[in-house]
Motif scaffolding. Structure first.
Motif, PDB file in Angstrom:
ATOM      1  N   GLU A  94      -1.841  13.690  -7.564  1.00  0.00           N
ATOM      2  CA  GLU A  94      -2.968  13.589  -7.200  1.00  0.00           C
ATOM      3  C   GLU A  94      -3.754  11.628  -7.234  1.00  0.00           C
ATOM      4  O   GLU A  94      -4.462  11.431  -7.374  1.00  0.00           O
ATOM      5  CB  GLU A  94      -4.180  13.779  -8.371  1.00  0.00           C
ATOM      6  CG  GLU A  94      -4.016  15.141  -8.162  1.00  0.00           C
ATOM      7  CD  GLU A  94      -2.477  15.820  -9.616  1.00  0.00           C
ATOM      8  OE1 GLU A  94      -2.331  15.346  -9.617  1.00  0.00           O
ATOM      9  OE2 GLU A  94      -2.102  16.829  -8.426  1.00  0.00           O
ATOM     10  N   LYS A  95      -3.089  11.064  -7.296  1.00  0.00           N
ATOM     11  CA  LYS A  95      -3.286   9.270  -6.854  1.00  0.00           C
ATOM     12  C   LYS A  95      -3.582   8.693  -8.045  1.00  0.00           C
ATOM     13  O   LYS A  95      -4.230   7.842  -8.795  1.00  0.00           O
ATOM     14  CB  LYS A  95      -3.962   9.109  -5.815  1.00  0.00           C
ATOM     15  CG  LYS A  95      -3.522   7.733  -5.223  1.00  0.00           C
ATOM     16  CD  LYS A  95      -4.501   7.178  -4.348  1.00  0.00           C
ATOM     17  CE  LYS A  95      -5.789   6.709  -4.877  1.00  0.00           C
ATOM     18  NZ  LYS A  95      -6.440   5.880  -4.055  1.00  0.00           N
ATOM     19  N   GLN A  96      -3.071   9.878  -9.491  1.00  0.00           N
ATOM     20  CA  GLN A  96      -3.606   8.188 -10.985  1.00  0.00           C
ATOM     21  C   GLN A  96      -2.594   8.230 -10.835  1.00  0.00           C
ATOM     22  O   GLN A  96      -1.056   7.975 -11.279  1.00  0.00           O
ATOM     23  CB  GLN A  96      -4.022   9.573 -11.457  1.00  0.00           C
ATOM     24  CG  GLN A  96      -4.300   9.406 -13.350  1.00  0.00           C
ATOM     25  CD  GLN A  96      -4.248  10.742 -14.429  1.00  0.00           C
ATOM     26  OE1 GLN A  96      -4.277  12.113 -13.831  1.00  0.00           O
ATOM     27  NE2 GLN A  96      -4.517   9.794 -15.876  1.00  0.00           N
ATOM     28  N   PRO A 139      -4.951   4.872   0.228  1.00  0.00           N
ATOM     29  CA  PRO A 139      -4.279   3.689  -0.194  1.00  0.00           C
ATOM     30  C   PRO A 139      -3.951   3.372  -1.690  1.00  0.00           C
ATOM     31  O   PRO A 139      -5.376   3.627  -2.253  1.00  0.00           O
ATOM     32  CB  PRO A 139      -2.928   3.356   0.459  1.00  0.00           C
ATOM     33  CG  PRO A 139      -4.611   2.575   1.340  1.00  0.00           C
ATOM     34  CD  PRO A 139      -5.184   3.567   1.460  1.00  0.00           C
ATOM     35  N   ALA A 140      -2.732   3.852  -2.243  1.00  0.00           N
ATOM     36  CA  ALA A 140      -3.114   3.174  -3.983  1.00  0.00           C
ATOM     37  C   ALA A 140      -2.335   1.549  -3.937  1.00  0.00           C
ATOM     38  O   ALA A 140      -1.725   1.264  -2.964  1.00  0.00           O
ATOM     39  CB  ALA A 140      -2.049   3.842  -4.605  1.00  0.00           C
ATOM     40  N   ARG A 149      -3.721  12.000   5.705  1.00  0.00           N
ATOM     41  CA  ARG A 149      -3.481  11.560   4.777  1.00  0.00           C
ATOM     42  C   ARG A 149      -3.859  12.780   3.814  1.00  0.00           C
ATOM     43  O   ARG A 149      -5.013  13.690   3.196  1.00  0.00           O
ATOM     44  CB  ARG A 149      -4.809  10.496   4.249  1.00  0.00           C
ATOM     45  CG  ARG A 149      -4.305   9.430   5.313  1.00  0.00           C
ATOM     46  CD  ARG A 149      -4.783   7.708   4.181  1.00  0.00           C
ATOM     47  NE  ARG A 149      -4.525   6.163   5.570  1.00  0.00           N
ATOM     48  CZ  ARG A 149      -4.448   5.833   5.323  1.00  0.00           C
ATOM     49  NH1 ARG A 149      -5.725   5.823   4.060  1.00  0.00           N
ATOM     50  NH2 ARG A 149      -4.271   4.494   6.130  1.00  0.00           N
ATOM     51  N   TYR A 166       2.621   7.217 -10.571  1.00  0.00           N
ATOM     52  CA  TYR A 166       1.118   7.835  -9.943  1.00  0.00           C
ATOM     53  C   TYR A 166       1.560   9.422 -10.169  1.00  0.00           C
ATOM     54  O   TYR A 166       2.946   9.753  -9.704  1.00  0.00           O
ATOM     55  CB  TYR A 166       0.879   7.514  -8.082  1.00  0.00           C
ATOM     56  CG  TYR A 166       0.867   5.535  -8.189  1.00  0.00           C
ATOM     57  CD1 TYR A 166      -0.589   5.436  -8.181  1.00  0.00           C
ATOM     58  CD2 TYR A 166       1.803   5.459  -7.965  1.00  0.00           C
ATOM     59  CE1 TYR A 166      -0.974   4.053  -8.598  1.00  0.00           C
ATOM     60  CE2 TYR A 166       1.166   3.965  -7.487  1.00  0.00           C
ATOM     61  CZ  TYR A 166       0.204   3.722  -7.943  1.00  0.00           C
ATOM     62  OH  TYR A 166      -0.190   2.425  -7.464  1.00  0.00           O
ATOM     63  N   GLU A 208       0.806  -0.951  -0.283  1.00  0.00           N
ATOM     64  CA  GLU A 208      -0.013  -0.248   0.329  1.00  0.00           C
ATOM     65  C   GLU A 208       0.919   0.866  -0.319  1.00  0.00           C
ATOM     66  O   GLU A 208       2.382   1.614   0.738  1.00  0.00           O
ATOM     67  CB  GLU A 208      -0.778   0.185   1.015  1.00  0.00           C
ATOM     68  CG  GLU A 208      -1.741  -1.604   1.459  1.00  0.00           C
ATOM     69  CD  GLU A 208      -2.831  -1.562   0.277  1.00  0.00           C
ATOM     70  OE1 GLU A 208      -3.296  -0.672  -0.316  1.00  0.00           O
ATOM     71  OE2 GLU A 208      -3.531  -3.255   0.257  1.00  0.00           O
ATOM     72  N   GLU A 268       6.218  12.804 -10.065  1.00  0.00           N
ATOM     73  CA  GLU A 268       5.115  11.888  -9.865  1.00  0.00           C
ATOM     74  C   GLU A 268       5.886  11.013  -8.800  1.00  0.00           C
ATOM     75  O   GLU A 268       7.310  11.261  -8.620  1.00  0.00           O
ATOM     76  CB  GLU A 268       5.700  11.331 -11.549  1.00  0.00           C
ATOM     77  CG  GLU A 268       4.316  11.883 -12.227  1.00  0.00           C
ATOM     78  CD  GLU A 268       4.421  12.838 -13.030  1.00  0.00           C
ATOM     79  OE1 GLU A 268       3.872  13.898 -12.818  1.00  0.00           O
ATOM     80  OE2 GLU A 268       5.829  13.823 -13.321  1.00  0.00           O
ATOM     81  N   TRP A 319      -5.551  11.159  -1.097  1.00  0.00           N
ATOM     82  CA  TRP A 319      -4.124   9.831  -1.030  1.00  0.00           C
ATOM     83  C   TRP A 319      -4.911   9.104   0.167  1.00  0.00           C
ATOM     84  O   TRP A 319      -5.047   8.773   1.140  1.00  0.00           O
ATOM     85  CB  TRP A 319      -3.484  10.140  -0.808  1.00  0.00           C
ATOM     86  CG  TRP A 319      -2.106   9.920  -2.210  1.00  0.00           C
ATOM     87  CD1 TRP A 319      -2.853  11.207  -2.764  1.00  0.00           C
ATOM     88  CD2 TRP A 319      -1.692   9.052  -2.628  1.00  0.00           C
ATOM     89  NE1 TRP A 319      -1.353  11.592  -3.627  1.00  0.00           N
ATOM     90  CE2 TRP A 319      -1.370   9.750  -3.710  1.00  0.00           C
ATOM     91  CE3 TRP A 319      -1.427   8.038  -2.488  1.00  0.00           C
ATOM     92  CZ2 TRP A 319      -0.277   9.196  -4.692  1.00  0.00           C
ATOM     93  CZ3 TRP A 319      -0.702   7.361  -3.269  1.00  0.00           C
ATOM     94  CH2 TRP A 319       0.070   8.034  -5.466  1.00  0.00           C
TER      95      TRP A 319
END
Length: 639
Positions: free
Chosen positions: A375-377, A329-330, A322, A372, A312, A359, A326
């Motif tokens: 922004e968590k993309q 988590p990713a 957080r 990523y 994670e 990134e 986010w």
């Protein structure tokens, strides 16, 4: 007229001169990555969790290649693969599991070499050793650490060299695996974070630090100003679901330590837990607002199980909340194999897309490398395992092929540490696609678990890729990319030779600097405050900086009200106000003063301060205040 230009030599002895504003020429992609003359080297030693370092330790203009080995040796080779006089350094009875940290501790221009040593015998505390570049032991060292139990091997998880108290002298920061899980007695003293002066004396504060649950640090630390007080802080995870952030004297930052859960942090012990057994954090200003974020990968397990099943990626703010985007988590997919003891999961940070925004790049134990956005993309995911039982090293980032885009470089290794043909160094483009010529194979070896390093080993102006295998081989490959700082945003494990884990733009970034009035509207006779905030979210700016602020008609300076957080101010020429200072040791300067409204009619007054940032250019910082504005009351409509 003074002309400023940059110059560097290419491999074919061609001198390239670049004038201001001239772009560096691109290198055609697809070039072969050939073995550098004199390499690979077979040195008949085992290497564990260490990495090669490219550094000019002797300050003679020539870089060297350094590598520690598991049996306590430190090798140093020149660019031709010849061992330097006085090397290898030996430490009989001691092992070296981690990488070296290098910096000039005594301000003589040379680099000192710091390493963490582990005794081959259980129950003996780990040792921090520092050498001069000629192999002589540095004054005040070694320093020993504690080991709580007689049946465990205590080792050094990581070393960082950083100036915590901003006195221009580096401190030596070490985390150890010292732990004692056999007791819950809070009086049991089990220290695992140490900070020393460079002369070996303990730094001021409450060092060494321990964990209230006596849990080890197995991963790494990072150092940077997380809370915005202009002093560096220390962040780390431990071998359970707890994250830590300390200030320079060892006190917990506000909101820390912090328990971590999945999917959100609600301190529910029935939720899945995210633990940090082999985690190495990074610090970076992801949204470029002048404040650092705490980036770390952890391993998830169910509350009723001790088995980890996926990784994670988390991002936290300074207040232990957080980061926006986010909140959850990713997540990775399921792990490749059950091994969780060899691979270090360490996020790297760099601009892959060319938009000026950083990134996050992370290799995980499910066999993927992912990138990523802030922004968590998810930008892309590359399957490096390809169905094999292999894991990856930490990633490093640089434009190794000279095409103007940053590449992602990492090693692969056998999970079971068996010799295989399927391991080596991968080079992915900014879209996650393997470059021509990748992977660079280290065939018939256990592979490369120790992160590669990027740098100019031979002084030809071009990048070399260096890496070491488990079983005693050092590889160096020539690459066609230019070895310039702005082409190497994360060129080695933990970002830099001091191993800070702190990402900064490769160029100064003053885009967050601003000027504003408080309040933004006033009337005749009112006093308002004008504030200028200078913020550098990028590389250190060493120039002398100046601000000239001419107060416009309609506003009158209040004598004696000009104040600044650092630097020198001068109001003797009011209404012309001046500031002179630097952003070399701080990343934020605040200048403020008061003005009285003397304008009697309604008007918008704009005040512009001219910011001369030296080599970073000139900026106009403007703010507008509305004076004597008329109020308009709108009717309330009810439905």
């Amino acid at each position: 007229m003074r002309m400023i230009f940059a110059r560097f030599w290419l491999a074919a002895a061609t001198l390239i001169i670049l004038f201001p504003g001239q772009a560096i020429p691109k290198v055609l992609a697809g070039a072969d990555y050939t073995n550098h003359p004199g390499f690979p080297i077979y040195y008949d030693r085992w290497t564990e969790k260490a990495s090669v370092s490219i550094a000019d330790i002797q300050n003679d203009g020539d870089n060297e290649l350094l590598l520690p080995t598991f049996d306590g040796y430190i090798f140093a080779w020149n660019s031709s693969g010849q061992v330097l006089p006085g090397f290898p350094l030996s430490n009989p009875g001691w092992r070296i599991r981690g990488r070296l940290a290098l910096a000039d501790l005594n301000h003589d221009g040379d680099m000192e070499i710091a390493a963490g040593l582990e005794s081959a015998s259980p129950g003996i505390g780990a040792r921090i050793m520092i050498w001069e570049p000629d192999g002589q032991v540095y004054s005040g060292w070694p320093q020993d650490t504690a080991c709580a139990r007689f049946d465990q091997l205590c080792s050094v998880a990581g070393i960082i060299l950083a100036d915590l108290d901003k006195d221009s002298n580096l401190e030596v920061i070490a985390a150890t695996t010292n732990s004692d899980l056999t007791t819950s007695d809070p009086s049991r003293y089990v220290p695992s974070v140490y900070v020393w002066r460079s002369n070996g004396a303990l730094a001021p504060g409450i060092w060494p630090m321990e964990d209230e649950h006596n849990v080890a640090i197995i991963g790494q630390m990072a150092v940077g100003d997380l809370d915005g007080d202009e002093y560096p802080d220390i962040v780390t995870g431990r071998d359970y679901n707890h994250l830590f952030a300390f200030d320079r004297i060892g006190a917990n930052l506000s909101g820390w330590p912090h328990y971590v859960w999945y999917p959100i942090d609600r301190n529910n012990w029935t939720d899945d837990q995210i633990e940090f057994p082999r985690s190495s954090p990074a610090l970076a200003d992801l949204n470029q607002d002048g404040h650092l974020e705490f980036i770390i990968a952890g391993h998830r397990r169910h509350a009723t199980s001790a088995t980890y099943f996926e990784s994670e990626l988390l991002v936290y703010t300074a207040s232990a909340t957080r980061f926006t985007g986010w909140e959850t988590p990713a997540s990775s997919s399921a792990f490749v194999s059950s091994n969780t003891t060899k691979m270090i999961e360490a996020p790297a940070v760099a601009d892959l897309t060319g938009d000026g925004q950083p990134e996050i790049i992370l290799a995980t134990q499910d066999g993927y490398v992912r990138a990523y956005t802030a922004e968590k993309q998810l930008l892309w995911a590359y399957n490096y395992a390809q169905g094999q039982e292999v894991h990856a090293s930490e990633t490093v980032i640089g434009d190794v092929d000279g095409d103007g885009w940053n590449e992602v470089v990492f090693g692969t290794f056998s999970v079971r540490l068996v010799k295989t043909m399927q391991v080596g160094v991968y080079i992915l483009d900014h879209n996650g696609i393997p470059k021509a010529g990748s992977p660079l194979l280290a065939a018939k070896s256990e592979g490369i678990s120790n992160s590669p390093a990027l740098g100019d080993l031979d002084g030809d102006g071009l990048i070399e890729i260096a890496a070491a295998t488990y079983d005693g081989r050092v590889y160096v490959w020539d690459a066609p990319g230019y070895a310039l700082p702005d082409r190497l945003p994360w060129p080695m494990p933990r970002h830099d030779l001091q191993r800070t884990g702190l990402y900064k733009d490769t160029e100064p970034n003053l885009s967050q600097s601003r000027k504003h009035f408080d309040p933004p509207a006033a009337r005749l006779g009112d006093t308002v405050t004008s504030t200028i905030e200078l913020v550098n979210t990028g590389a250190t700016l060493k120039d002398e900086l100046q601000i000239t602020d001419v107060i416009p008609a309609g506003l009158s300076y209040v004598p004696g009200s000009l104040h600044v957080s650092t630097g020198q101010v001068n109001d003797s020429g009011a209404p012309i106000l001046r500031w002179t200072g630097a952003l070399s040791s701080v990343n934020r300067v605040t200048i403020s003063y008061n003005v009285t409204v003397t304008q009697s009619n309604p008007r918008a007054i704009t005040n512009t301060a001219v910011f001369d940032a030296g080599s970073a250019g000139q900026y106009n910082l403007s703010a507008t205040i509305i004076v004597n504005g008329e109020s308009t009351y709108m009717p309330v409509v009810r439905r």
